[in-house]
Write an enzyme that holds these catalytic residues in place. Structure first.
Site, short mmCIF file in Angstrom:
data_model
loop_
_atom_site.label_atom_id
_atom_site.label_comp_id
_atom_site.label_asym_id
_atom_site.label_seq_id
_atom_site.Cartn_x
_atom_site.Cartn_y
_atom_site.Cartn_z
N HIS A 15 0.84 -1.20 0.00
CA HIS A 15 0.00 0.00 0.00
C HIS A 15 0.87 1.25 0.00
O HIS A 15 2.10 1.19 0.07
CB HIS A 15 -1.00 0.01 1.17
CG HIS A 15 -0.43 0.37 2.51
ND1 HIS A 15 -1.20 0.68 3.59
CD2 HIS A 15 0.86 0.47 2.94
CE1 HIS A 15 -0.43 0.96 4.63
NE2 HIS A 15 0.82 0.82 4.26
N CYS A 42 5.13 4.97 5.25
CA CYS A 42 3.96 4.48 4.52
C CYS A 42 3.62 5.39 3.33
O CYS A 42 2.75 5.05 2.53
CB CYS A 42 2.76 4.31 5.44
SG CYS A 42 2.85 2.77 6.40
N HIS A 68 5.21 -0.19 -0.64
CA HIS A 68 5.90 -1.06 0.33
C HIS A 68 4.86 -2.05 0.83
O HIS A 68 3.66 -1.87 0.62
CB HIS A 68 6.47 -0.25 1.50
CG HIS A 68 5.38 0.38 2.32
ND1 HIS A 68 4.76 1.52 1.91
CD2 HIS A 68 4.79 0.01 3.47
CE1 HIS A 68 3.81 1.83 2.79
NE2 HIS A 68 3.81 0.92 3.74
N HIS A 92 3.31 -4.95 3.91
CA HIS A 92 3.20 -5.35 5.32
C HIS A 92 2.77 -6.81 5.37
O HIS A 92 2.04 -7.28 4.49
CB HIS A 92 2.16 -4.51 6.06
CG HIS A 92 2.55 -3.08 6.23
ND1 HIS A 92 3.47 -2.65 7.15
CD2 HIS A 92 2.14 -1.96 5.58
CE1 HIS A 92 3.60 -1.34 7.07
NE2 HIS A 92 2.80 -0.89 6.12
N ASP A 129 -4.72 -10.77 -0.09
CA ASP A 129 -3.38 -11.36 -0.08
C ASP A 129 -2.66 -11.10 -1.40
O ASP A 129 -3.22 -11.31 -2.48
CB ASP A 129 -3.49 -12.88 0.17
CG ASP A 129 -2.13 -13.48 0.49
OD1 ASP A 129 -1.29 -12.78 1.09
OD2 ASP A 129 -1.91 -14.65 0.13
N HIS A 130 -1.42 -10.62 -1.29
CA HIS A 130 -0.58 -10.28 -2.44
C HIS A 130 -1.23 -9.25 -3.35
O HIS A 130 -1.03 -9.25 -4.57
CB HIS A 130 -0.20 -11.55 -3.23
CG HIS A 130 0.82 -12.38 -2.51
ND1 HIS A 130 0.53 -13.07 -1.36
CD2 HIS A 130 2.12 -12.61 -2.76
CE1 HIS A 130 1.62 -13.69 -0.93
NE2 HIS A 130 2.60 -13.42 -1.76
N GLU A 167 -0.71 -4.54 11.67
CA GLU A 167 0.07 -4.14 10.50
C GLU A 167 1.55 -4.41 10.72
O GLU A 167 2.29 -4.76 9.80
CB GLU A 167 -0.16 -2.66 10.20
CG GLU A 167 0.47 -2.20 8.92
CD GLU A 167 0.14 -0.74 8.62
OE1 GLU A 167 -0.79 -0.51 7.85
OE2 GLU A 167 0.82 0.15 9.17
#
Ligand code: NI
Length: 139
Positions: free
Chosen positions: A14, A33, A39, A41, A79-80, A127
């Protein structure tokens, strides 16, 4: 009343950013962020439901079924993914913070659990090891 928690994990990218702000202000408010090139998490999602144990099974809910619901409604989508771009239930322009995500996740799971005898109690989304958001459906 008994509370039981299922933990699922997902990895996602994100960026927290406000277009109208300067790069300096975005960095000041969002820190790392706000990295322009994204990047990731490694998120941990804790889903807690509450109820009375069934007299035969002793379950509040079959946790294998709960796991499948969480995957189907939430983690399969996240996810991903790139949380800013890829996920249809995250409104465009909404900052993909843990605070916003727990509300969206709550709404999907509350609906999916309507036909089960347990009630959704809390969503916690970690996170990092040191930050999580929690939501219990309060407006
Ligand atoms: Ni971040």
């Amino acid at each position: 009343m008994v509370y039981i928690t299922r933990i699922e994990r997902f990895n996602a990218a994100h960026k927290l950013w406000v277009d109208d702000w300067s790069e300096e202000k975005n960095l000041a408010v969002f820190g790392k962020c706000s990295n322009k090139n994204w990047h990731g998490h490694n998120y941990h999602l804790h889903v807690t439901v509450k109820g009375r144990p069934d007299p035969v099974t002793g379950f509040i809910i079959d946790v294998k079924a709960l796991s499948k619901i969480i995957q189907h409604e939430v983690t399969d989508h996240l996810d991903h993914s790139n949380l800013n771009l890829d996920v249809e239930f995250i409104p465009k322009g909404m900052q993909p913070t843990t605070e916003n995500l727990v509300i969206l996740i709550w709404d999907r799971l509350e609906k999916a659990l309507e036909s089960y005898p347990c009630q959704l109690h809390a969503i916690k989304l970690w996170e990092t090891e040191t930050i999580y958001a929690e939501y219990r459906g309060e407006k």
